[in-house]
Write an enzyme that holds these catalytic residues in place. Structure first.
Site, PDB file in Angstrom:
ATOM      1  N   HIS A   1      37.645  41.649  41.263  1.00 51.61           N
ATOM      2  CA  HIS A   1      38.477  42.001  42.420  1.00 51.61           C
ATOM      3  C   HIS A   1      38.354  43.513  42.699  1.00 51.61           C
ATOM      4  O   HIS A   1      37.922  44.284  41.838  1.00 51.61           O
ATOM      5  CB  HIS A   1      39.929  41.599  42.081  1.00 51.61           C
ATOM      6  CG  HIS A   1      40.936  42.124  43.029  1.00 51.61           C
ATOM      7  ND1 HIS A   1      41.695  43.249  42.754  1.00 51.61           N
ATOM      8  CD2 HIS A   1      41.318  41.692  44.250  1.00 51.61           C
ATOM      9  CE1 HIS A   1      42.499  43.474  43.773  1.00 51.61           C
ATOM     10  NE2 HIS A   1      42.290  42.551  44.683  1.00 51.61           N
TER      11      HIS A   1
ATOM     12  N   THR B   1      40.062  46.110  42.641  1.00 47.70           N
ATOM     13  CA  THR B   1      40.608  47.171  41.786  1.00 47.70           C
ATOM     14  C   THR B   1      39.997  47.186  40.375  1.00 47.70           C
ATOM     15  O   THR B   1      40.370  48.023  39.561  1.00 47.70           O
ATOM     16  CB  THR B   1      42.132  46.985  41.617  1.00 47.70           C
ATOM     17  OG1 THR B   1      42.344  45.687  41.029  1.00 47.70           O
ATOM     18  CG2 THR B   1      42.865  47.091  42.936  1.00 47.70           C
ATOM     19  N   LYS B   2      39.097  46.262  40.085  1.00 47.20           N
ATOM     20  CA  LYS B   2      38.642  46.123  38.695  1.00 47.20           C
ATOM     21  C   LYS B   2      37.509  47.105  38.346  1.00 47.20           C
ATOM     22  O   LYS B   2      36.893  47.689  39.225  1.00 47.20           O
ATOM     23  CB  LYS B   2      38.205  44.681  38.436  1.00 47.20           C
ATOM     24  CG  LYS B   2      39.335  43.666  38.670  1.00 47.20           C
ATOM     25  CD  LYS B   2      40.550  43.963  37.803  1.00 47.20           C
ATOM     26  CE  LYS B   2      41.621  42.895  37.876  1.00 47.20           C
ATOM     27  NZ  LYS B   2      42.392  42.883  39.144  1.00 47.20           N
ATOM     28  N   ASN B   3      37.254  47.249  37.049  1.00 46.45           N
ATOM     29  CA  ASN B   3      36.264  48.236  36.587  1.00 46.45           C
ATOM     30  C   ASN B   3      34.875  47.960  37.172  1.00 46.45           C
ATOM     31  O   ASN B   3      34.116  48.870  37.440  1.00 46.45           O
ATOM     32  CB  ASN B   3      36.176  48.234  35.059  1.00 46.45           C
ATOM     33  CG  ASN B   3      37.454  48.720  34.409  1.00 46.45           C
ATOM     34  OD1 ASN B   3      38.518  48.717  35.039  1.00 46.45           O
ATOM     35  ND2 ASN B   3      37.383  49.142  33.163  1.00 46.45           N
TER      36      ASN B   3
END
Ligand SMILES: Cc1ncc(COP(=O)(O)O)c(C=O)c1O
Length: 367
Positions: A164, A166-168
């Site tokens: 998603h 916002t993920k790393n």
């Protein structure tokens, strides 16, 4: 942008060769497990839960301190969600809460590698030794590793990653299921595509004219090539971006430890922490709303990971609270706060956030 454009111009924008390559590269990166891409982490959890064919009346343990996505797939399968309390230093499933729930009967555990810190083996082994299958919610844990190597479903049925926004590692929306079980991986490839044993790309590749067959209804959860292309580029630069995250997280650790009235969680970290979130807990008596308001007025956005599940209507009305209660979650729900941590932040930004946090706590204390 160039990678996405290449896919758009290739004549194949659905799930196809980019997704295949992304899966191979992810499998390599994760140390030789099977990887099946999905359109979300939630879908990967759904596929793993579907595969387990939980009997009616099943009980599924999840930490109450998590995103609803950890629990929703099992809730939709008709299972009873058993909410487990968390350890206040890691915000992950607490061993005593899990042990009590296992005594009362659990058919599945879905632990969360909260903030990218791998769940302790001792906790996973409690479930394993009781014969309780585990599906790891690894939404925060791409890039995390423990004594076994990268988090990738090595002690469980599978690990579910999120890509998603916002993920790393991000594809905008997306996810992947990682597993050592070849049969589960084969099931997931079919199940992510309605349960059809033939998809458009396999038809195109083989030149066969066939609509395929369904032996069991599945989900619609495939990752399109345009998004897989983004993930492949992200994967190439992943190590350096993780290093930058680690620098920022360490800067938070150093700086927050000098501010009275607040502490960073997870407190203990290790080389395998993916450093996904910077979560702090305010001391008792400090008004979080005031801190949030002050930081907002200074242009610093904050968040909350998470509102515990039993504070949300459906879970309050339908889930079961584990035998040790949820007092840690209740307490932290009033005191936790997530500070900015993302790839474009600089260490000087972290200093700026911490300086404003210190002022905000000082002001809140004087009121
Ligand atoms: C702990 C956790 N699990 C699951 C999810 C769901 O991920 P996705 O949006 O890829 O389905 C999230 C999303 O942020 C999450 O934080």
């Amino acid at each position: 942008m160039a990678a996405v454009q290449r896919v758009l111009e290739s004549g194949w924008i659905g799930t196809g060769p980019e997704c295949d390559r992304f899966e191979e590269e992810l499998a390599d990166h994760l140390g030789g497990v099977h990887v099946v891409c999905m359109n979300s982490c939630t879908a990967a959890i759904e596929v793993a839960v579907d595969r387990l064919d939980l009997p009616p009346g099943s009980r599924v343990g999840v930490p109450a301190w998590t995103h609803p996505a950890t629990a929703v797939p099992a809730a939709l399968s008709g299972a009873t969600i058993v909410l487990l309390d968390v350890d206040r230093h890691t915000l992950q499933v607490a061993a005593d809460s899990l042990a009590g729930a296992i005594d009362q009967g659990l058919n599945l555990l879905i632990p969360v590698h909260f903030a990218g810190r791998p769940v302790d083996h001792s906790v996973l082994d409690l479930a394993r030794s009781a014969g309780v299958p585990i599906v790891e919610d690894a939404a925060h844990a791409f890039g995390a590793s423990d004594a076994d190597g990268p988090v990738a479903g090595r002690r469980s049925v599978a690990a579910a990653f999120s890509f998603h926004a916002t993920k790393n590692l991000t594809t905008g929306e997306g996810g992947a299921l990682a597993t050592t079980d070849g049969e589960l991986a084969a099931f997931a490839k079919v199940h992510r595509h309605h349960g059809l044993d033939e998809d458009a790309w396999s038809r195109q590749r083989s030149g066969r004219w066939s609509a395929g067959d369904i032996r069991r209804p599945g989900r619609k959860a495939n990752l399109p090539d345009s998004l897989a292309a983004m993930g492949r580029v992200q994967l190439r630069s992943f190590a350096s971006r993780q290093e930058h995250r680690r620098t920022l997280a360490n800067q938070y650790r150093r700086h927050v430890s000098t501010i009275e009235g607040v502490s960073l969680v997870p407190g203990a970290t290790g080389p395998g922490n993916a450093d996904h979130l910077a979560v702090v807990v305010l001391d008792h008596g400090i008004d979080r709303d005031q801190i949030v308001g002050y930081l907002e007025s200074a242009g610093i956005a904050t968040g909350l990971h998470y509102t515990p599940l039993h504070h949300l209507s459906w879970f309050r009305d339908h889930a079961t609270i584990g035998p040790t209660g949820l007092s840690v979650c209740d307490d932290l729900a009033r005191r936790a706060l997530t500070l900015p941590l993302h790839a474009r932040l600089r260490t000087t930004d972290v200093d700026d956030v911490c300086e404003h946090l210190a002022i905000a706590i000082d002001l809140a204390g004087r009121r």
